[in-house]
Design a protein around this motif. Structure first.
Motif, PDB file in Angstrom:
ATOM      1  N   ARG A   1      47.506  38.706  41.160  1.00 41.81           N
ATOM      2  CA  ARG A   1      47.314  39.550  42.357  1.00 41.81           C
ATOM      3  C   ARG A   1      48.635  39.526  43.219  1.00 41.81           C
ATOM      4  NH1 ARG A   1      42.730  42.608  41.347  1.00 41.81           N
ATOM      5  NH2 ARG A   1      41.084  41.187  40.623  1.00 41.81           N
TER       6      ARG A   1
ATOM      7  N   ASP B   1      48.212  49.482  40.091  1.00 45.72           N
ATOM      8  CA  ASP B   1      48.069  48.100  39.551  1.00 45.72           C
ATOM      9  C   ASP B   1      47.157  47.267  40.316  1.00 45.72           C
ATOM     10  OD1 ASP B   1      49.891  48.940  37.874  1.00 45.72           O
ATOM     11  OD2 ASP B   1      51.529  48.007  38.916  1.00 45.72           O
ATOM     12  N   GLN B   2      46.625  46.074  40.008  1.00 43.45           N
ATOM     13  CA  GLN B   2      45.860  45.040  40.632  1.00 43.45           C
ATOM     14  C   GLN B   2      46.888  44.272  41.502  1.00 43.45           C
ATOM     15  OE1 GLN B   2      44.577  42.780  36.779  1.00 43.45           O
ATOM     16  NE2 GLN B   2      42.670  43.714  37.313  1.00 43.45           N
TER      17      GLN B   2
ATOM     18  N   ASP C   1      44.183  47.044  44.048  1.00 46.50           N
ATOM     19  CA  ASP C   1      43.264  47.390  42.874  1.00 46.50           C
ATOM     20  C   ASP C   1      43.164  49.003  42.585  1.00 46.50           C
ATOM     21  OD1 ASP C   1      42.559  46.541  40.539  1.00 46.50           O
ATOM     22  OD2 ASP C   1      40.646  45.924  41.484  1.00 46.50           O
TER      23      ASP C   1
ATOM     24  N   SER D   1      38.618  36.184  45.319  1.00 44.24           N
ATOM     25  CA  SER D   1      38.485  37.890  44.980  1.00 44.24           C
ATOM     26  C   SER D   1      37.414  38.392  45.483  1.00 44.24           C
ATOM     27  CB  SER D   1      38.838  37.810  43.344  1.00 44.24           C
ATOM     28  OG  SER D   1      40.028  37.448  42.999  1.00 44.24           O
TER      29      SER D   1
ATOM     30  N   THR E   1      44.554  36.719  35.900  1.00 48.53           N
ATOM     31  CA  THR E   1      44.605  38.201  37.012  1.00 48.53           C
ATOM     32  C   THR E   1      45.499  37.892  38.085  1.00 48.53           C
ATOM     33  OG1 THR E   1      42.264  38.602  36.441  1.00 48.53           O
ATOM     34  CG2 THR E   1      43.346  39.922  38.371  1.00 48.53           C
TER      35      THR E   1
END
Length: 337
Positions: free
Chosen positions: A160, A115-116, A137, A228, A158
């Motif tokens: 995280r 997964d991220q 990631d 990121s 997104t």
């Protein structure tokens, strides 16, 4: 809670340790639970104190000849009421606390290595933090750093999540960054876990919350939340071995010729010790001694001269280096950016 004084390079910053300013879902769940508990217990306090004050006023000492106030001892209905009410309150609190524990300990959905998400193993030592970066990631990482945890920021599109596996190398410790998550213990021979994610960039601070020895109060935590792209660059930099710079070869040889290599690792060199912090990119860190002092050449020189003067009780002794040896080691360590 008060503020924690924590050092950053070239300055002293005050960082809030309040649980009432959450920047992550687990911390938000803890705040909501705290407010509910305060509301319930505050209501109970007001009711009890109100009845007490009313009784003091209403049934103050009667004048001569007046009857005593009626007694309720033995009243079945009243005894049932003040038994049932606390039972109901405790039952509600148990349900709410159980739900909060589930939300704090297990993210939904539970992340996997593909997964991220960022997976880091945290190992508590007397008195510093070891971070083993496992996956991010979908990529396997496999490098080690110390004391300053870097994580990626979450955006609306997104998320995280950061998933931490918590272990101890010696005694009980407790990982606590109040604005990100609650306290979770690191126990010898037992593995715990925690998670958080945040949309806020910057530095979050905390400290060990379980007494673990003489320097417990100075076992500080620094969590840097990076954009990121910055985090990707940081990962690439940290995963690389130490640079082999020709001008530093004499200083490097001096370092490798000392007993430092028995406890510390510098990737890409014969120094492969695992007892002390990994020094591969020491110069890129903001602080020394688990957040106690800024990472400056003067402070590093003082640390090399006698660590016990900087952090009394730490497990690194003073080796009695000559001025020339100390200068060579200092040059080499300052080149590990």
């Amino acid at each position: 809670m008060g503020d924690l004084v924590i050092f950053a390079a070239g300055e002293v910053a005050q960082k809030d340790l309040s649980i009432f300013a959450p920047d992550s879902p687990p911390a938000e769940h803890i705040r909501s639970l705290s407010l509910l508990v305060f509301a319930i217990t505050g209501f109970i306090f007001l009711v009890v104190e109100g009845v007490l004050l009313y009784s003091i006023w209403r049934f103050r000492r009667p004048a001569a000849g007046q009857p005593e106030p009626p007694q309720v001892y033995g009243s079945k209905s009243i005894e049932i009421a003040w038994t049932a009410a606390p039972t109901l309150i405790v039952f509600i609190l148990v349900l709410v606390i159980t739900r909060t524990l589930w939300q704090v300990e297990r993210p939904t959905p539970l992340p996997t290595a593909g997964d991220q998400a960022l997976f880091v193993t945290v190992v508590g030592h007397q008195w510093w933090w070891e971070y083993v970066y496992e996956h991010y990631d979908g990529r396997k990482l496999g490098f080690v750093t110390a004391n300053e945890l870097h994580v990626p920021v979450s955006t609306d599109g997104t998320p995280r999540p950061v998933y931490l596996t918590l272990k101890s190398a010696d005694v009980c410790h407790s990982f606590w960054v109040p604005k990100l998550a609650g306290k979770t213990d690191l126990i010898p021979g037992h593995t715990n876990s925690m998670w958080f994610q945040t949309k806020k960039l910057g530095l979050f601070v905390g400290q060990c919350a379980e007494y673990c020895g003489t320097q417990h109060a100075n076992m500080l935590l620094r969590v840097n939340v990076d954009a990121s792209e910055d985090f990707d660059r940081w990962l690439e930099h940290e995963a690389a071995a130490a640079a082999d710079r020709p001008p530093m070869r004499e200083a490097k040889a001096a370092f490798l010729g000392l007993s430092c290599v028995n406890c510390h690792r510098v990737r890409g060199t014969p120094a492969r010790g695992t007892y002390g912090p990994d020094l591969t990119h020491l110069a890129s860190r903001q602080t020394l001694a688990s957040g106690m002092v800024p990472n400056t050449p003067d402070n590093l020189r003082d640390w090399l001269a006698d660590p016990q003067q900087v952090k009394p009780g730490c497990l690194m002794p003073a080796f009695g280096l000559t001025d020339q040896q100390r200068s060579q080691v200092l040059r080499y360590l300052n080149s590990l950016d």
